[in-house]
Enzyme design. Sequence first.
Site, mmCIF file in Angstrom:
data_model
loop_
_atom_site.group_PDB
_atom_site.id
_atom_site.type_symbol
_atom_site.label_atom_id
_atom_site.label_comp_id
_atom_site.label_asym_id
_atom_site.label_seq_id
_atom_site.Cartn_x
_atom_site.Cartn_y
_atom_site.Cartn_z
ATOM 1 C CG HIS A 1 3.879 5.927 -10.591
ATOM 2 N ND1 HIS A 1 2.855 5.290 -11.256
ATOM 3 C CD2 HIS A 1 4.283 5.060 -9.635
ATOM 4 C CE1 HIS A 1 2.655 4.091 -10.740
ATOM 5 N NE2 HIS A 1 3.520 3.921 -9.739
ATOM 6 C CE1 TYR B 1 0.765 0.541 -12.390
ATOM 7 C CE2 TYR B 1 0.666 -1.073 -10.618
ATOM 8 C CZ TYR B 1 1.061 0.159 -11.100
ATOM 9 O OH TYR B 1 1.771 1.006 -10.293
ATOM 10 C CE LYS C 1 -1.908 7.275 -8.931
ATOM 11 N NZ LYS C 1 -0.494 7.183 -9.316
ATOM 12 C CB SER D 1 -1.911 -0.778 -5.394
ATOM 13 O OG SER D 1 -1.028 -1.183 -6.424
ATOM 14 C CB THR E 1 -2.119 3.214 -13.318
ATOM 15 O OG1 THR E 1 -2.827 3.507 -12.101
ATOM 16 C CG2 THR E 1 -0.744 3.839 -13.234
#
Length: 420
Positions: free
Chosen positions: A300, A160, A276, A136, A186
Amino acid sequence: MTKRQLPVPAEMLELMQFKKIELNGKKRRLDAALTIADLRTIAKRRTPKAAFDYTDGAAEGELSLSRARQAFEDIEFHPSILRPAEHVDTSVEILGGPSALPFGIAPTGFTRLMQTEGETAGAGAAAAAGIPFTLSTLGTTSIEGVKAANPTGRNWFQLYVMRQREISYDLVKRAGEAGFDTLMFTVDTPVAGARLRDKRNGFSIPPQLSLGTILNAVPRPWWWIDFLTTPKLEFASLTDTGGTVGDLLNAAMDPTISYDDLAIIRDLWPGKILIKGVQNVEDSVRLVNLGVDGIILSNHGGRQLDRAPIPFHLLPQVVREVGADATIMIDTGIMNGADIVASLALGAKFTLIGRAYLYGLMAGGREGVDKTIAILRDEIERTMRLLGVSHLAELQPHHVTQLTRLAPVAQMHRDALTSP
């Protein structure tokens, strides 16, 4: 009439086989775990409340998460008889590469706070199992650290797009240079969801001590010893790590992200790209038509918009509209290998596990993650054999019925009008 005799000592000894005592406490508790739910129970016992609740919780009333899990329970399998499946093949080709199992490890933030081995344990376990590991943007191990833990396996990076775009662009470049083969863009986090457990617990990075947290820590000294005697938490992208989790997310995320940002990231990234957080049919069709390499149906883990669509319910509709050849993945709510088998039968090409992996991590570090993967593998193989399926490609929609518990009111009205 039953013939009776005096007990024969030799026969009694054969029947009285005492179980060998396991002196290793970690191995003993992991051996006793038969399901992911068992690992969750161990994790809750061993982890301070704030850290456990961050993993276990979801947004607001946590309806999205509970509905997603309920959807997997509300299925009916249809096995075929007299179809031998002595040997089953659980491997798949996904995004141009192999995976020994039809699931990978999803991206999770602040992972070393759950247990200090963090992403290193996840990446190492994924390497040993032959499945992808996803780091992540909010991970607590660097891109290079994950590559070192999984040097020859498949590493994916979840991105992100932040307010400071250059931070995100630099992460894309670093992941590419480190040999990560897939980027997971995402799109469901323009702002942080209202994670009420975290607010009630005063959960922050770094942890803020209160009388409550101290009392909660007393029966869990091992967690604090690990936390205080291992390197300081570091994040893959954030330099300012003070404040609540919601504060951190809101500072990092940008509600203005758009398809223009997707175009820029695609130009920067040399490998495969996944989107995603897709939650409706229209977006799925548009993304597939744009030529992305795959989409992940996900809310999520219920951690953003409560009452969001259930990915498992959405799956058959998306597959029907975009075509069976498109790469559709799914996450949220997977707690059993049977959930994965059902998803593949309804058209998913791959699945991702998040909480299930973290429960194992909190229960026993690297060995706990290995246990998570082993439990899911056994459940997948057993379900396939009981269905009479030797290869994952044999799974079809006729193997699964989604039972109705939640249905749109309009749809129920239409069904009533058309019924004889």
